[in-house]
Design an enzyme around this catalytic site. Structure first.
Site, PDB file in Angstrom:
ATOM      1  N   HIS A  61      -1.770 -12.014   0.545  1.00 21.03           N
ATOM      2  CA  HIS A  61      -2.575 -10.988  -0.125  1.00 21.03           C
ATOM      3  C   HIS A  61      -3.336 -11.551  -1.322  1.00 21.03           C
ATOM      4  CE1 HIS A  61      -2.492  -6.339  -0.735  1.00 21.03           C
ATOM      5  NE2 HIS A  61      -3.684  -6.820  -0.942  1.00 21.03           N
ATOM      6  N   PRO A 116     -16.427  -2.695   2.613  1.00 18.87           N
ATOM      7  CA  PRO A 116     -17.768  -2.990   3.131  1.00 18.87           C
ATOM      8  C   PRO A 116     -18.815  -1.936   2.793  1.00 18.87           C
ATOM      9  CG  PRO A 116     -16.382  -2.149   4.885  1.00 18.87           C
ATOM     10  CD  PRO A 116     -15.490  -2.355   3.695  1.00 18.87           C
ATOM     11  N   TYR A 173       0.843  -1.188   0.000  1.00 18.53           N
ATOM     12  CA  TYR A 173       0.000   0.000   0.000  1.00 18.53           C
ATOM     13  C   TYR A 173       0.886   1.250   0.000  1.00 18.53           C
ATOM     14  CZ  TYR A 173      -4.017  -2.969   1.201  1.00 18.53           C
ATOM     15  OH  TYR A 173      -4.999  -3.920   1.203  1.00 18.53           O
TER      16      TYR A 173
END
Length: 319
Positions: free
Chosen positions: A132, A210, A56
């Site tokens: 990942h 989400p 990231y």
């Protein structure tokens, strides 16, 4: 904030914080001091579960996010659960805004990755270490054996997978029990095909995206523009067609929200955490207001009828 248990005994806040967007996939990274301030504010708001990954970052600083957490959480490590990931690397040579994702879960790569993540996170252990993405060239048993060794060495305490099949999960779990699986799960991606497997093997579900990258907050409209480097730019989730299909669901949530005194985003999170005690969503944000709003979702109680009503609204939006 209330807590939940992932796997056998990993206690986490009912809502976690996905930290990716501070460094990656949401356009230009957040200014460092502001990002550190937001992460520390999250702790004050009751978050104990923080999700990052070695990849990231961005072209000039591909590991930016782990370093942010290492700086922000100095002196408070024992209070927190940090999850990070191994097994992929980005090739920025062709497109710095949408780099190519490459899988690599060879044992020697994993060992190099864990040592470097420990340094960047300024810690001597990782609470939850995810693969990942599945590497088609490495068997799940091989990966699980390395995880078993890392647990024995004290470098990690739990491990998990991300976006893996049932067969892969079962084979890996048989060698070294999994604590969690991270998958895209939301009102617009309500895939529950692995739920029975998770319950059988006592594996928690950590829900990434989400709130569908903000779509389910109702804050975006058709024709929305996003900056370069923001993965929502050109995403099918933000197409006019998806917006039209999702509107009945958002209308239903708006009405329910008036009854529950809750926002659309809060209901999107409450829907999943009221479904199963082993589901933990990890919404991301760059805003203090959203940080507090998302945390409040953990206090919302939905009846079985209300959850069923939302399920029915999902069906309307996906047909």
């Amino acid at each position: 904030m209330e807590t939940r248990i992932l796997g056998k005994d990993l206690k986490v806040s009912a809502i976690g914080l996905g930290c990716m967007g501070l460094s990656h996939a949401n356009g230009a990274p957040t200014e460092e001091n502001e990002a550190v301030r937001l992460l520390r504010e999250a702790v004050e708001d009751g978050y104990t579960f923080f999700d990052t990954a070695e990849t990231y970052g961005y072209k000039e600083d591909p590991h930016h996010n782990e370093k942010l957490l290492g700086k922000a959480f100095s002196g408070m490590r024992g209070k927190l659960v940090i999850a990070t990931k191994f097994g992929v690397w980005f090739d920025y040579s062709e497109n710095e805004y949408h780099p190519k994702l490459n899988a690599d879960s060879r044992p020697e790569t994993i060992r190099k990755s864990v040592d470097e993540s420990l340094k960047r996170l300024n810690t001597d252990y990782i609470d939850l270490y995810y693969q990942h993405r599945v590497d088609p060239n490495v068997e799940p048993e091989t990966v699980a054996e390395v995880m078993s060794e890392l647990i024995k060495e004290g470098k990690i305490r739990h491990w998990g997978v991300s976006m893996a099949s049932e067969d892969y999960i079962r084979r890996a779990h048989a060698v070294c029990p999994l604590t969690a699986s991270q998958n895209v799960y939301s009102l617009i991606a309500p895939d529950e095909s692995l739920f029975s497997t998770f319950e059988e093997l006592n594996i928690g579900l950590v829900s990434c995206c989400p709130i569908a990258k903000g779509l389910l907050t109702g804050a975006y409209t058709k024709g929305q523009e996003f900056e370069q480097g923001d993965y929502r730019r050109g995403s099918a989730w933000f197409s006019d067609e998806t917006m039209d299909k999702t509107q009945p669901l958002l209308d239903y949530l708006t009405q329910l929200g008036k009854e529950k005194n809750a926002t659309l985003g809060q209901l999107s999170l409450a829907w999943m955490i009221n479904k199963k005690p082993w589901i933990v969503p990890i919404p991301g944000t760059r805003k203090s207001s959203r940080l507090k709003e998302n945390a409040g979702a953990g206090d919302i109680r939905l009846t079985a009828e209300e959850v069923a009503g939302i399920d029915a609204a999902i069906t309307i939006g996906t047909t």
